[in-house]
Scaffold this active site. Structure first.
Site, PDB file in Angstrom:
ATOM      1  N   LYS A   1      -2.220   0.291  32.808  1.00 52.68           N
ATOM      2  CA  LYS A   1      -2.767   1.371  33.634  1.00 52.68           C
ATOM      3  C   LYS A   1      -3.120   2.572  32.748  1.00 52.68           C
ATOM      4  CE  LYS A   1       1.958   2.847  34.422  1.00 52.68           C
ATOM      5  NZ  LYS A   1       3.158   2.611  35.218  1.00 52.68           N
TER       6      LYS A   1
ATOM      7  N   ARG B   1       9.267   6.455  46.005  1.00 51.35           N
ATOM      8  CA  ARG B   1       7.876   6.760  45.693  1.00 51.35           C
ATOM      9  C   ARG B   1       7.030   5.905  46.645  1.00 51.35           C
ATOM     10  NH1 ARG B   1       5.763   6.220  39.503  1.00 51.35           N
ATOM     11  NH2 ARG B   1       6.054   4.014  39.931  1.00 51.35           N
TER      12      ARG B   1
ATOM     13  N   HIS C   1      11.105  -0.518  41.342  1.00 50.81           N
ATOM     14  CA  HIS C   1      11.002   0.237  40.091  1.00 50.81           C
ATOM     15  C   HIS C   1      12.256   1.088  39.923  1.00 50.81           C
ATOM     16  CE1 HIS C   1       8.941   1.704  36.659  1.00 50.81           C
ATOM     17  NE2 HIS C   1       8.582   2.871  37.141  1.00 50.81           N
TER      18      HIS C   1
ATOM     19  N   ARG D   1       8.307  -5.945  33.477  1.00 47.40           N
ATOM     20  CA  ARG D   1       7.057  -5.180  33.353  1.00 47.40           C
ATOM     21  C   ARG D   1       7.145  -4.254  32.144  1.00 47.40           C
ATOM     22  NH1 ARG D   1       8.663  -4.431  38.597  1.00 47.40           N
ATOM     23  NH2 ARG D   1       8.990  -2.214  38.224  1.00 47.40           N
TER      24      ARG D   1
ATOM     25  N   TYR E   1      -8.215  33.523  20.958  1.00 43.66           N
ATOM     26  CA  TYR E   1      -8.259  34.220  22.238  1.00 43.66           C
ATOM     27  C   TYR E   1      -7.016  35.050  22.492  1.00 43.66           C
ATOM     28  CZ  TYR E   1     -12.291  31.487  23.798  1.00 43.66           C
ATOM     29  OH  TYR E   1     -13.522  30.943  23.932  1.00 43.66           O
TER      30      TYR E   1
ATOM     31  N   CYS F   1      -7.699  26.456  21.790  1.00 46.09           N
ATOM     32  CA  CYS F   1      -8.945  26.656  22.540  1.00 46.09           C
ATOM     33  C   CYS F   1      -9.366  25.337  23.192  1.00 46.09           C
ATOM     34  CB  CYS F   1     -10.079  27.117  21.621  1.00 46.09           C
ATOM     35  SG  CYS F   1      -9.666  28.468  20.526  1.00 46.09           S
ATOM     36  N   MET F   2     -10.517  25.356  23.889  1.00 40.92           N
ATOM     37  CA  MET F   2     -10.955  24.167  24.599  1.00 40.92           C
ATOM     38  C   MET F   2     -11.272  23.008  23.646  1.00 40.92           C
ATOM     39  SD  MET F   2     -14.089  23.674  27.277  1.00 40.92           S
ATOM     40  CE  MET F   2     -13.544  24.909  28.433  1.00 40.92           C
ATOM     41  N   ASP F   3     -12.033  23.300  22.581  1.00 42.61           N
ATOM     42  CA  ASP F   3     -12.459  22.221  21.690  1.00 42.61           C
ATOM     43  C   ASP F   3     -11.921  22.355  20.276  1.00 42.61           C
ATOM     44  OD1 ASP F   3     -14.311  21.305  23.746  1.00 42.61           O
ATOM     45  OD2 ASP F   3     -15.404  23.144  23.228  1.00 42.61           O
TER      46      ASP F   3
HETATM   47  C1  LIG Z   1       4.260   2.230  34.699  1.00 43.75           C
HETATM   48  C2  LIG Z   1       5.138   1.289  35.349  1.00 43.75           C
HETATM   49  C3  LIG Z   1       5.971   0.428  34.618  1.00 43.75           C
HETATM   50  C4  LIG Z   1       6.144   0.517  33.122  1.00 43.75           C
HETATM   51  O1  LIG Z   1       7.063   1.545  32.824  1.00 43.75           O
HETATM   52  P1  LIG Z   1       7.422   1.917  31.307  1.00 43.75           P
HETATM   53  O2  LIG Z   1       8.481   2.943  31.427  1.00 43.75           O
HETATM   54  O3  LIG Z   1       6.190   2.432  30.698  1.00 43.75           O
HETATM   55  O4  LIG Z   1       7.882   0.659  30.695  1.00 43.75           O
HETATM   56  C5  LIG Z   1       6.669  -0.539  35.304  1.00 43.75           C
HETATM   57  N1  LIG Z   1       6.583  -0.642  36.636  1.00 43.75           N
HETATM   58  C6  LIG Z   1       5.828   0.187  37.386  1.00 43.75           C
HETATM   59  C7  LIG Z   1       5.775   0.006  38.861  1.00 43.75           C
HETATM   60  C8  LIG Z   1       5.089   1.193  36.775  1.00 43.75           C
HETATM   61  O5  LIG Z   1       4.329   2.007  37.504  1.00 43.75           O
END
Ligand SMILES: *Cc1c(COP(=O)(O)O)cnc(C)c1O
Length: 818
Positions: free
Chosen positions: A489, A585, A614, A671, A713, A761-763
């Site tokens: 992601k 969540r 999670h 995961r 700035y 700064c921005m850039d």
């Molecule tokens: C991002 C995410 C992970 C991975 O977590 P890490 O701490 O980066 O290993 C696993 N499960 C879910 C649902 C996540 O959103």
């Protein structure tokens, strides 16, 4: 060329089936690298993460007709593969090694074997460069120095070669014994002894002893006697040697002094009682050490001094890096200017063939050097390779390749790089995967520049080798049947989604996960075929989800209702159910279950592929009890689910930190996220991971400012004394956090840490470089191996995840491997 009978006798295999005589030319150990099925024998090797036997059906369909296997029931094998010659052996890797040792024994030429902690590949390439005028050299491609790489390297030996140079690397005791009979060096080089792979050995002494086993039959071992441990071990074993030293005047080659002069190092040395001086075209310590090994070899071969100097002058740094990057008109470049020999070309073509993006494959190729083959045969081989790897368009550059244009249909030729660039028309290249492969003298970096999109000075370099290292580190913790989902992601945590996904697909992970449907679509459009879970699909994206075979995470009843309403009747569809066990969540809670089951029972076309939850605090030990509670809640909820649905569901709860902390709860899948990208979230095993990303920019201008002047700035940067400042080409729009302003952040310039002065700064931003040698154009490291994300995140009170994902998409990504 090898017959099946020879294969049988050298590997000591048991014949399962012999159908017909088939000459064998290619040894295949990786099913993904098949390019010439006829003439290949496949060795099915069982690795830690993979088993070659899984790919037999596919290889058989692709035309492979010779197999060396360590598993299988003879009658079954004959039935499945009626047209194949098949041998059964106890261990396929050992069979391959025996075959290579037998092949080596057919040649009586001198062979240089190289081992040591660092510099093996460079010393190998340099000696090859230095001796290529006198010898036809065969050598290990890249750093093929493992239990598998060495036999494949030695297999290249052909009757016309006059010198072999092979490197050997080991990580534990017992390995060198297997490599020695394959390389059987007549001369040896032990480059140095450092910390690499210390963990595999009981002591440094043991590591030296093991490595020395390579040299048990050499006429002479070349090494630096200043490595005391090594020196004592060689003396104790009375191995014949040629030593060089800066300390011991009695060494064969005594280095009286080395001094730097501009870009060169002047070496004063004593050899055979005579004092001489030479210049090396390098100044860094590692290169000087590597070059002194080479000097020892040249002196041993009695080359005249002027000739030695002449050849050393032509020595050039070895471009070990292979880079992949986006280019003009939707093209994608694979930039490999590592020397252009046949073995290197094969490896690069394999990589190109494994790029799944759509679009034609183009190869820009210079004359192929150092092959040791007669030209005609060489270019016939090149033409075969080009065809076998499905290159659709070839552009040949150089006088020699141009001479053989008749061997290549659909190709253009230019006699020089300059000619090509004069005629270069960017519009002639569109959506192609372009491999640029040229020997160094052709200066193909000019071609790469012509293809590259306009770069502003900031790049994120992503080390693909480090990614693979980290992947394997976590894999090694998994039970054999635990599946692996990798989180890609947020643009693969900022690293570049498609490239990372492609690597993961190549390394055969089981699942990918993204946050949004668009991210999944982008992966599919670039040829990613792995199953992909989408964690937050919105109802308006359901049609796309189905069109691209993406699998939604379902976390709420209304969402599931909307999803089933969008489905065509009777088409089966996979979903992933998210359970809330305490993170609060997203996810179903126990009280939602009855309604959930009712809905699922009414829509049997919807299949629950997996269920997961999670952990809210897996990275911190103080939350261990809570994590355990979440895990036990999850186990119980998942069991209820499975019992009600009456089929098996993949269950998973561990993220990266969880894999480290709760290995006993891997369940069916884990995961992996941040760990892949080089950050170990619990902190306890950070040392085992390799940093993946380096954010780099350049110095735009250097200024001297007076005491009392202000910088940037709001005039927040105040010079308390006279200062030198450098303006660097990165700002908060690139993802360089504004919280780094006013000395909170530091960057690395020419190896020195320089604090930010004034507001970001921005850039751009300004850094204090007082006392640091800095010029416009110098490279600046914003984060990387020497300035870690963990440290920088701490400085501004955030987490490495945020720094990684903040790197703006306008920052160009370059992917490389060594
Ligand atoms: C991002 C995410 C992970 C991975 O977590 P890490 O701490 O980066 O290993 C696993 N499960 C879910 C649902 C996540 O959103």
């Amino acid at each position: 060329m090898l017959t099946f009978q020879q294969l049988q006798s050298t590997t000591q295999g048991k014949e399962v089936q012999f159908v017909r005589p088939l000459p064998i030319v290619h040894l295949l150990t990786d099913s993904r690298k098949l390019s010439q099925p006829a003439g290949s024998v496949f060795f099915a090797i069982q690795g830690k993460y993979n088993d070659g036997h899984r790919y037999l059906p596919q290889l058989y369909t692709q035309g492979v007709r010779a197999f060396v296997l360590e598993q299988g029931e003879p009658e079954e094998l004959k039935r499945l593969y009626p047209e194949a010659n098949i041998l059964l052996v106890k261990n396929s890797l050992e069979a391959l090694q025996r075959l290579a040792a037998w092949h080596r024994a057919q040649f009586a030429i001198p062979v240089i074997g190289i081992t040591g902690s660092n510099g093996k590949t460079i010393v190998k390439e340099w000696i090859s460069q230095l001796l290529s005028t006198d010898e036809l050299v065969v050598k290990s491609p890249r750093s093929y120095n493992s239990q598998l790489g060495v036999p494949l390297s030695v297999w290249q030996l052909q009757p016309n070669h006059t010198l072999g140079i092979f490197e050997a690397g080991i990580s534990q005791p017992g390995e060198m014994e297997k490599l020695q009979p394959i390389i059987r060096p007549t001369l040896g080089i032990f480059t140095n002894i450092g910390t690499a792979h210390d963990e595999g050995f009981a002591s440094r002494e043991q590591k030296v002893q093991e490595k020395l086993k390579l040299f048990k039959e050499v006429e002479s071992l070349f090494y630096c006697a200043d490595y005391e441990l090594l020196h004592q071990a060689v003396l104790a074993q009375s191995i014949n040697s040629f030593t060089w030293s800066r300390i011991h005047p009695e060494a064969d080659l005594y280095i009286n002094a080395t001094t730097t002069a501009g870009h060169r190092t002047i070496v004063v040395y004593t050899f055979g009682g005579e004092k001489q001086r030479l210049a090396l075209p390098f100044t860094d310590e590692a290169s000087v050490e590597n070059a002194l090994h080479c000097l020892a070899i040249l002196l041993y071969r009695r080359l005249p001094l002027s000739e030695i100097q002449d050849r050393l002058d032509r020595l050039h740094p070895v471009a070990m890096r292979l880079e992949m990057k986006e280019a003009i008109n939707g093209c994608y470049l694979i930039d490999d200017t590592y020397n252009n020999d046949l073995a290197g070309l094969t490896i690069a073509l394999n990589l190109q063939a494994s790029q799944p993006q759509r679009g034609q494959h183009t190869l820009i190729l210079s004359d192929v050097l150092e092959s040791g083959l007669p030209e005609q045969d060489l270019y016939r081989k090149v033409a075969e390779l080009v065809q076998a790897h499905q290159v659709q368009r070839l552009i040949g550059i150089g006088p020699t390749i141009s001479k053989y244009s008749h061997l290549f249909p659909k190709a253009d030729f230019y006699t020089s790089t300059t000619d090509f660039l004069k005629a270069f028309n960017p519009d002639a290249f569109r959506n192609e995967v372009i491999l640029v492969k040229g020997a160094r003298v052709f200066g193909f970096e000019r071609i790469v520049q012509a293809f590259q999109q306009k770069v502003h000075g900031t790049v994120l370099e992503v080390n693909l080798d480090a990614l693979v290292h980290n992947l394997n580190y976590y894999r090694a913790k998994l039970n054999p049947d635990t599946r692996l989902m990798v989180m890609v992601k947020a643009f693969a945590y900022g690293s570049g989604s498609f490239e990372v996904a492609n690597l993961l697909q190549f390394h055969r992970v089981d699942y990918l996960a993204v946050a949004y449907v668009d991210e999944g679509v982008a992966l599919r459009e670039n040829g990613i075929t792995l199953p992909i879970m989408v964690m937050n699909p919105s109802p308006d994206s359901f049609p796309k989800l189905r069109q691209y075979s993406l699998e939604p995470e379902i976390y709420a009843l209304e969402q599931l209702q909307a999803f089933v309403a969008s489905l065509e009747p009777d088409v089966k569809y996979k979903i992933h159910l998210k359970l809330d066990t305490g993170m609060h969540r997203l996810g179903f809670e126990e009280q939602d279950f009855e309604a959930l089951f009712a809905l699922l029972e009414r829509h049997p076309q919807v299949q629950v592929a997996s269920t997961f939850s999670h952990l809210a605090g897996a990275d911190e030990a103080i939350h261990n009890d809570f994590s355990q509670l979440q895990i036990s809640r999850f186990r119980s909820m998942a069991t209820t689910l499975e019992e009600r649905l009456k089929y098996k569901i993949i269950k998973h709860i561990l993220n990266s930190a969880g894999i480290v902390r709760f290995p006993e709860h891997q369940l069916d899948m884990v995961r992996l996220g941040i760990g892949l990208y080089g950050v170990e979230a619990t902190g306890s095993e950070q040392e085992a991971l390799r940093p993946v990303s380096t954010l780099k920019t350049t110095v735009s201008q250097v200024k001297s400012i007076k005491q009392g002047d202000t910088v940037g700035y709001s005039r927040r940067g105040i010079a308390d004394v006279d200062k030198t400042t450098a303006t660097i080409a990165i700002g908060y729009a690139d993802g360089y956090d504004r919280r780094f302003s006013n000395g909170v952040g530091e960057v690395l310039i020419n190896g020195r840490r320089c604090p930010i002065i004034g507001n970001v700064c921005m850039d751009m931003c300004m850094v204090d470089v007082t006392g640091v040698p800095v010029r416009p154009g110098d490279a600046v490291t914003v984060f990387g191996p020497e300035l870690t994300l963990v440290e920088l995140a701490q400085r501004i009170g955030t987490i490495p995840y945020e720094l990684l994902t903040n790197v703006s998409t306008r920052v160009k990504r370059i992917f490389y491997s060594e």
